[in-house]
Design a protein around this motif. Structure first.
Motif, PDB file in Angstrom:
ATOM      1  N   GLU A 181      37.573  35.137  38.204  1.00 17.09           N
ATOM      2  CA  GLU A 181      37.091  35.982  39.310  1.00 17.09           C
ATOM      3  C   GLU A 181      37.598  37.412  39.145  1.00 17.09           C
ATOM      4  OE1 GLU A 181      36.663  33.062  43.221  1.00 17.09           O
ATOM      5  OE2 GLU A 181      38.608  33.885  42.684  1.00 17.09           O
TER       6      GLU A 181
ATOM      7  N   TYR B 144      47.294  42.903  40.536  1.00 17.02           N
ATOM      8  CA  TYR B 144      46.257  41.862  40.490  1.00 17.02           C
ATOM      9  C   TYR B 144      46.071  41.281  41.884  1.00 17.02           C
ATOM     10  CZ  TYR B 144      50.517  39.111  40.461  1.00 17.02           C
ATOM     11  OH  TYR B 144      51.746  38.603  40.797  1.00 17.02           O
ATOM     12  N   TYR B 145      45.073  40.422  42.026  1.00 19.15           N
ATOM     13  CA  TYR B 145      44.825  39.752  43.305  1.00 19.15           C
ATOM     14  C   TYR B 145      45.289  38.300  43.179  1.00 19.15           C
ATOM     15  CZ  TYR B 145      41.988  43.889  43.721  1.00 19.15           C
ATOM     16  OH  TYR B 145      41.574  45.189  43.728  1.00 19.15           O
ATOM     17  N   PRO B 146      46.369  37.947  43.806  1.00 17.48           N
ATOM     18  CA  PRO B 146      46.957  36.617  43.605  1.00 17.48           C
ATOM     19  C   PRO B 146      46.019  35.461  43.963  1.00 17.48           C
ATOM     20  CG  PRO B 146      48.067  37.787  45.390  1.00 17.48           C
ATOM     21  CD  PRO B 146      47.179  38.765  44.728  1.00 17.48           C
ATOM     22  N   ASP B 147      45.104  35.704  44.916  1.00 17.25           N
ATOM     23  CA  ASP B 147      44.224  34.605  45.342  1.00 17.25           C
ATOM     24  C   ASP B 147      42.931  34.512  44.540  1.00 17.25           C
ATOM     25  OD1 ASP B 147      45.910  33.619  47.376  1.00 17.25           O
ATOM     26  OD2 ASP B 147      45.347  35.315  48.637  1.00 17.25           O
ATOM     27  N   PHE B 148      42.741  35.424  43.594  1.00 14.28           N
ATOM     28  CA  PHE B 148      41.580  35.342  42.713  1.00 14.28           C
ATOM     29  C   PHE B 148      41.952  34.461  41.524  1.00 14.28           C
ATOM     30  CE2 PHE B 148      38.670  39.292  43.403  1.00 14.28           C
ATOM     31  CZ  PHE B 148      38.655  39.031  44.757  1.00 14.28           C
ATOM     32  N   THR B 149      40.986  33.784  40.951  1.00 15.42           N
ATOM     33  CA  THR B 149      41.246  33.101  39.684  1.00 15.42           C
ATOM     34  C   THR B 149      41.157  34.165  38.584  1.00 15.42           C
ATOM     35  OG1 THR B 149      38.926  32.649  39.241  1.00 15.42           O
ATOM     36  CG2 THR B 149      40.123  30.999  40.555  1.00 15.42           C
TER      37      THR B 149
ATOM     38  N   LEU C 277      35.598  39.104  36.515  1.00 16.59           N
ATOM     39  CA  LEU C 277      34.218  39.364  36.975  1.00 16.59           C
ATOM     40  C   LEU C 277      34.198  40.544  37.949  1.00 16.59           C
ATOM     41  CD1 LEU C 277      32.899  35.714  37.482  1.00 16.59           C
ATOM     42  CD2 LEU C 277      32.174  37.344  35.736  1.00 16.59           C
ATOM     43  N   TYR C 278      35.225  40.622  38.780  1.00 19.07           N
ATOM     44  CA  TYR C 278      35.327  41.751  39.719  1.00 19.07           C
ATOM     45  C   TYR C 278      35.505  43.056  38.943  1.00 19.07           C
ATOM     46  CZ  TYR C 278      37.385  44.911  43.183  1.00 19.07           C
ATOM     47  OH  TYR C 278      37.667  46.000  43.973  1.00 19.07           O
ATOM     48  N   MET C 279      36.408  43.033  37.969  1.00 19.10           N
ATOM     49  CA  MET C 279      36.637  44.237  37.161  1.00 19.10           C
ATOM     50  C   MET C 279      35.364  44.624  36.398  1.00 19.10           C
ATOM     51  SD  MET C 279      39.578  45.241  37.948  1.00 19.10           S
ATOM     52  CE  MET C 279      39.397  46.667  36.920  1.00 19.10           C
TER      53      MET C 279
ATOM     54  N   ARG D  22      48.027  33.839  40.903  1.00 17.49           N
ATOM     55  CA  ARG D  22      49.394  33.668  41.428  1.00 17.49           C
ATOM     56  C   ARG D  22      50.178  32.600  40.643  1.00 17.49           C
ATOM     57  NH1 ARG D  22      50.217  33.250  46.701  1.00 17.49           N
ATOM     58  NH2 ARG D  22      48.139  33.431  47.596  1.00 17.49           N
TER      59      ARG D  22
ATOM     60  N   LYS E 170      44.312  30.161  39.831  1.00 13.35           N
ATOM     61  CA  LYS E 170      44.614  31.396  40.569  1.00 13.35           C
ATOM     62  C   LYS E 170      45.661  32.222  39.825  1.00 13.35           C
ATOM     63  CE  LYS E 170      43.193  30.211  45.140  1.00 13.35           C
ATOM     64  NZ  LYS E 170      43.478  30.089  46.534  1.00 13.35           N
TER      65      LYS E 170
END
Lengths: 402, 227
Positions: free
Chosen positions: B91, B83-88, B94-96, B129, B127
């Motif tokens: 987010e 995962y991307y720790p800085d994405f909520t 939505l990216y996926m 993270r 986030k």
């Protein structure tokens, strides 16, 4: 197509959300401020103990240069200059600390400097020179021919440059242009900084997906191979472009803030004695910084492609920094024409103004291209190649182990 | 709807990770069991197109595994979910969704819906993270369900989930399996026992059992006996 822009926005978000990027930006801002404006904080020490800050010295010289604004550097002005410099006792070593220099010569120091730039005379030689406008021009041409021979230019190249010389205005009109001069002077450092920061910020764009294991999600999704790659690559390129514009913008702001923005249309000959087409100082600076921007974007393409091929951000970063260091310390002798020319086209070397405005030309379809015309084209072609190389590595990636 | 796996093998040097597996999966829930190193994850990666088979072919209703169309029908939760720790959480979904080709409005609607479904409705703006292990796993399940996948592949989906979350997960998967193909692997035999229509068992890269699980003996004992 709409999808790619949505992905592109997320890729930008991924880049700028990294703390490392902001740390690099903050450090870079301080370094740019120190490079472009830091010298005005220096203090000049004189033998009698009196001191003058560089800023005070600059203000004084600026006033003298403003007094010369618009004057043609003709026989009359050359004579005035040499007469003023003639008052300085011949036997002193540090002439700039004499009273005579301060009282008579310093107001003409910018003209004296121009004489040296145009002819490549050393200070001692220049101080003994007798003002002669015609001789100044001849010495300038002799200097160019010496440089042409040392660079092993062909006769056709020499003819090309002589034709450019004929198009230039002579004698030159003196103009105050310190801000632009400073920008030319600092460009190499700023360019190197932009290259290193680009490598630091972008070497992880692809690799981090593998490290974080998000690659599995991306590669197994509908648009995870083609569009995701191009969105990533494009985000990296535009990030590098934005970084380059930001660094340049900050440099311009500081240089113009301290030294002033006057002199855009001043003749480039006032600043450089080498080979270049008829240009004004402002145009030359813009051209130079545009070349620097293209070089930085090319480095971005190289970094992203290499990192995906090596699957290592540290390996990529080490390679780029290694090449930058090599570029700083290794000087290919000018008489090894092809090697020296190729070496000067390396992005970390090309960002130096003496390589952007270099005498060595590239022949293409019976025409000659100057370095600032040929190299950006070369970068675009190689950049496209790198993009497809990177895409191939990305598409072929196999999720194994772990 | 049919997932065809035809004599698929994956070999690393002299080691055969997946050995000539042939399967024909239709709608329903398939539970994949096997000891560590049996080849479950490798088989799932092959089915997701992120690993190329040494030989054999995989297709869904005639669409080859390497095509964009195939991936368009796929939902995947890897064992080691990144995962991307800085994405909520929002987010991230939505990216996926963008990667899966959903338009903006649809992505927003589906993301909110799935966050609610996996019990992360109130954590969507936080986030990733800051999420616990179980929350991250639920986020992973939510992303796998984005885009209404007809083929859902879940590698150890219940890892890190507490008993209550596991029950909720089973319900979600049971609903999905009615209309689609769901293949899930787990070490927790009871998870499969409760929801899988068909049991697949792997050992040393080979499929050693394949069949429905209805009113038979205790699955755990059956599994241990064959391992």
């Amino acid at each position: 197509m709409k999808q790619i822009w949505t992905l592109y926005r997320y890729e930008w978000k991924k880049i700028v959300k990294r703390r490392l990027v902001w740390i690099c930006m903050a450090i870079s801002a301080v370094m740019i401020a120190a490079t472009v404006g830091g010298t005005v904080l220096d203090i000049l020490y004189e033998d009698d103990g009196e001191t003058e800050t560089m800023y005070q010295a600059f203000q004084k010289d600026k006033a003298y240069q403003k007094a010369l604004e618009g004057k043609i550097i003709n026989q009359e002005l050359l004579e005035e200059t040499m007469a003023a410099y003639g008052t300085i006792p011949k036997d002193v070593e540090r002439y700039s600390q004499t009273e005579e220099y301060e009282a008579y010569a310093r107001p003409y120091s910018a003209i004296f400097q121009y004489i040296r730039i145009a002819t490549d005379m050393v200070t001692k030689e220049a101080r003994q020179w007798e003002a002669d406008e015609r001789e100044l021009y001849d010495m300038h041409l002799e200097m160019l021919m010496r440089e042409a021979d040392s660079c092993r230019l062909s006769q056709d190249e020499k003819d090309f440059w002589l034709a450019q010389e004929e198009r230039k205005t002579w004698p030159v009109e003196f103009r105050y242009k310190e801000g632009y001069w400073r920008l030319l002077d600092c460009g190499y450092t700023i360019g190197l900084l932009a290259i290193v920061v680009t490598a630091i910020c972008l070497s992880g764009v692809f690799v981090e997906e593998h490290v974080r294991r998000t690659d599995q999600l991306i590669l197994s999704s509908r648009h995870g191979r083609q569009k995701a790659f191009w969105a990533k690559f494009l985000a990296g390129l535009t990030f590098a472009l934005a970084l380059s514009i930001l660094f340049s913008g900050l440099s311009f702001l500081i240089a113009f803030g301290i030294y002033g923005a006057e002199g855009f249309t001043a003749d480039f000959q006032l600043v450089s004695g080498g080979f270049f087409p008829p240009l004004n100082v402002g145009g030359a600076v813009l051209l130079y910084y545009a070349c620097m921007g293209i070089a930085v974007v090319f480095v971005a393409a190289f970094v992203m492609a290499l990192s995906e091929l090596l699957r290592s951000s540290i390996g990529t970063l080490s390679f780029v920094v290694g090449v930058v260091i090599l570029g700083i310390f290794v000087n290919v002798p000018a008489h090894l024409r092809i090697l020296a020319q190729a070496w000067s086209y390396l992005p970390s070397n090309f960002i130096a103004n003496w390589n952007v405005f270099n005498a060595r030309l590239v022949g293409l379809f019976g025409k000659f291209l100057m370095p600032w015309q040929a190299v950006p084209m070369l970068y675009v072609i190689l950049g496209i190649g790198l993009a497809f190389l990177g895409r191939r590595a990305f598409m072929r990636y196999q999720v194994t182990g772990r | 709807m049919e997932l065809m796996i035809d004599r698929v093998s994956k070999q690393y040097g002299s080691k055969i990770a997946v050995d000539r597996i042939s399967l024909k999966l239709q709608r329903g829930i398939y539970g994949l069991l096997g000891a560590n190193g049996a080849g479950k994850t490798t088989l799932m990666r092959l089915l997701c197109g992120i690993l190329k088979p040494t030989s054999g072919s995989i297709s869904l209703d005639g669409m080859d595994v390497a095509t964009e169309e195939y991936r368009g029908e796929l939902g995947y939760l890897p064992q080691d979910f990144g995962y991307y720790p800085d994405f909520t959480g929002e987010e991230f979904l939505l990216y996926m969704a963008a990667l899966k080709g959903l338009n903006k409005a649809e992505a927003k609607r589906k993301s909110a819906e799935l966050l609610e479904l996996v019990g992360l409705g109130e954590m969507g703006k936080k986030k990733v993270r800051t999420y616990s292990g179980g929350m991250k796993q639920r986020l992973g399940i939510a992303q796998a369900l984005l885009g209404e996948p007809r083929l859902l592949i879940l590698d150890e989906p219940t890892a890190g989930l507490d008993p209550k979350e596991r029950v909720r997960f089973r319900e979600v998967i049971a609903r999905w399996g009615k209309e689609n193909i769901v293949l899930l692997s787990t070490h927790i035999v009871s998870d499969i026992e409760h929801i899988a229509d068909t049991i697949l068992m792997m050992k040393d890269g080979q499929m050693i059992h394949q069949g429905p699980w209805e009113n038979q003996e205790d699955l755990e004992a059956f599994y241990l006996e064959r391992m």
